[in-house]
Design a protein around this motif. Structure first.
Motif, mmCIF file in Angstrom:
data_model
loop_
_atom_site.group_PDB
_atom_site.id
_atom_site.type_symbol
_atom_site.label_atom_id
_atom_site.label_comp_id
_atom_site.label_asym_id
_atom_site.label_seq_id
_atom_site.Cartn_x
_atom_site.Cartn_y
_atom_site.Cartn_z
ATOM 1 N N ALA A 237 0.847 -1.185 0.000
ATOM 2 C CA ALA A 237 0.000 0.000 0.000
ATOM 3 C C ALA A 237 0.885 1.237 0.000
ATOM 4 O O ALA A 237 2.067 1.178 0.361
ATOM 5 C CB ALA A 237 -0.932 0.009 1.216
ATOM 6 N N ILE A 239 0.595 5.305 1.359
ATOM 7 C CA ILE A 239 -0.144 6.344 2.059
ATOM 8 C C ILE A 239 0.742 7.582 2.123
ATOM 9 O O ILE A 239 1.884 7.521 2.561
ATOM 10 C CB ILE A 239 -0.567 5.902 3.480
ATOM 11 N N VAL A 279 -1.023 -6.257 5.208
ATOM 12 C CA VAL A 279 -1.191 -4.828 4.941
ATOM 13 C C VAL A 279 -2.245 -4.660 3.853
ATOM 14 O O VAL A 279 -2.145 -5.266 2.786
ATOM 15 C CB VAL A 279 0.133 -4.194 4.479
ATOM 16 N N PRO A 281 -4.747 -1.562 1.810
ATOM 17 C CA PRO A 281 -5.006 -0.132 1.648
ATOM 18 C C PRO A 281 -6.298 0.280 2.325
ATOM 19 O O PRO A 281 -7.259 -0.487 2.374
ATOM 20 C CB PRO A 281 -5.103 0.057 0.126
ATOM 21 N N VAL A 287 -3.623 3.014 6.336
ATOM 22 C CA VAL A 287 -3.396 1.642 5.918
ATOM 23 C C VAL A 287 -3.855 0.719 7.039
ATOM 24 O O VAL A 287 -3.668 1.014 8.219
ATOM 25 C CB VAL A 287 -1.911 1.404 5.570
#
Length: 427
Positions: A237, A239, A279, A281, A287
């Motif tokens: 992800a 961020i 993990v 999104p 996250v």
């Protein structure tokens, strides 16, 4: 870091890609196929412009079936979506990624308007796991990575690599291609998969993995060229300006780490100490992390910010925690209990949750969220909720889309749950 980059500009796209626009039959490598001109002198009637609704709250129950490639390997034997679909919506088009192609599908008809294939030989299995193409932030290009084989030359043997293709969302043709041929040796294994994790204003993050090992590449979209890579972890992800991944401390113990996109992917922080960490999104600033604490064995369910600090702690059974960002200001998360809660997509502050203690409302099964509306189902059928308050906005929206924009809601067919239907937005 050794990196050999070969960029093919849009002016030479016909020499580097196979573009199939409504044509059948096998295509010659590097050919640009165009439909034959019609013998009729009568001009074809143009389709009326599609109406748009931002956000849509109602959909036509009828719609256009999408090609089976839009489903990929995302549907379970029970007819439920078990992983993200390999498609992305932009305007009235659905971009569908397969192991060896990217199709542009007219969501009004369900027909392909163009098909892009890599210029190099694909090494991916036909049944390989596929991921959705990712749009650049200005929406002008759709990015898709292909696992390919770069041919040998002289005493240099052929080698495994990635061909990153950028497709112009206006023309359906290649804008540019970029070759990444400095992959680790393990990347030649059949189980290897690649995906574009996300894009920032000027960077695309490419992740490569085979289930045991991973690597991450940063691509400058303005050049385009690779600017850095980490051959130890696969980002899951992005961020802010941080790519987030898990890394192994030993055979069992893991940590979550942040890679600074502004400093060549340098590891900027590490958090948590657990095992089976995942993990996912949860929007551009959050996250979702699930797994188990290494010392206590307790379930972990947290949302982290770009600096690694905790934004929210999701209590209860968080093993199946999934989150949907509404592309505006709200992130909606769901656990297996079931429990549905909405959070401020920047701060993680809780806005509402269902069910409420002592209340008479049930938690919907969330399928998507977009521009202030949450879409899902209950035992009563499809429902649309206000993302900021949780109030019902439509109790009969006509469909529970798993992908949605101002023109279309894409949902599973109600009969066999095996086909995706593009439902036109009607209100």
């Amino acid at each position: 870091m050794r990196s050999i980059l070969k960029v093919s500009a849009a002016l030479s796209a016909t020499a580097t890609l196979v573009l199939v626009a409504g044509c059948g039959g096998a295509a010659e490598p590097g050919a640009d196929h165009k439909p034959k001109a019609s013998k009729s002198k009568k001009p074809a009637a143009s389709a009326p412009p599609r109406k748009s609704y931002d956000p849509p709250q109602k959909f036509d129950a009828k719609g256009a079936p999408l090609p089976q490639a839009a489903v990929g390997d995302s549907i379970s034997l029970g007819g439920t979506i078990r992983k993200p679909l390999p498609l992305a919506l932009h305007g009235a088009t659905a971009y569908v990624a397969a192991a060896d192609s990217l199709q542009a599908i007219d969501t009004g008809t369900g027909k392909a308007t163009s098909t892009v294939r890599p210029r190099h030989k694909s090494t991916a299995r036909k049944d390989a796991e596929t991921h959705a193409p990712v749009l650049t932030q200005d929406g002008r290009q759709a990015l898709v990575p292909f696992l390919v084989e770069f041919p040998g030359k002289g005493t240099t043997p052929s080698r495994a690599g990635i061909e990153l293709d950028a497709v112009d969302t206006t023309t359906g043709k290649a804008a540019w291609t970029l070759d990444l041929d400095d992959l680790p040796s393990w990347a030649a294994q059949p189980a290897t998969r690649a995906r574009v994790v996300a894009t920032t204003k000027s960077t695309a993050v490419i992740s490569v993995g085979n289930g045991e090992m991973g690597a991450t590449y940063g691509v400058d979209l303005d050049s385009p060229k690779t600017t850095w890579h980490d051959d130890k972890v696969a980002a899951a992800a992005v961020i802010g300006d941080t790519a987030v991944a898990t890394t192994s401390k030993d055979s069992v113990r893991q940590q979550v780490i942040g890679l600074d996109l502004n400093h060549d992917g340098k590891r900027s922080w590490s958090k948590l100490d657990g095992y089976e960490l995942t993990v996912r999104p949860a929007g551009p600033h959050l996250v979702a992390i699930t797994g188990s604490d290494y010392n206590s064995g307790d379930s972990i369910g947290v949302l982290l910010k770009p600096d690694g600090s905790k934004a929210a702690d999701i209590t209860g059974d968080s093993s199946s925690l999934t989150c949907h960002y509404d592309d505006a200001s709200v992130t909606v998360c769901q656990t297996e209990e079931p429990r549905t809660l909405a959070l401020d997509a920047t701060t993680g502050k809780q806005l509402w949750s269902l069910p409420k203690k002592g209340g008479n409302r049930v938690a919907p099964t969330v399928t998507a969220a977009w521009h202030g509306v949450v879409y899902g189902t209950t035992s009563n059928g499809p429902v649309a909720l206000d993302a900021k308050t949780g109030a019902d906005r439509s109790t009969s929206p006509g469909a529970a889309p798993v992908a949605v924009n101002e023109y279309t809601g894409v949902a599973l067919d109600q009969a066999e749950h095996r086909t995706l239907i593009a439902h036109p937005a009607t209100g």
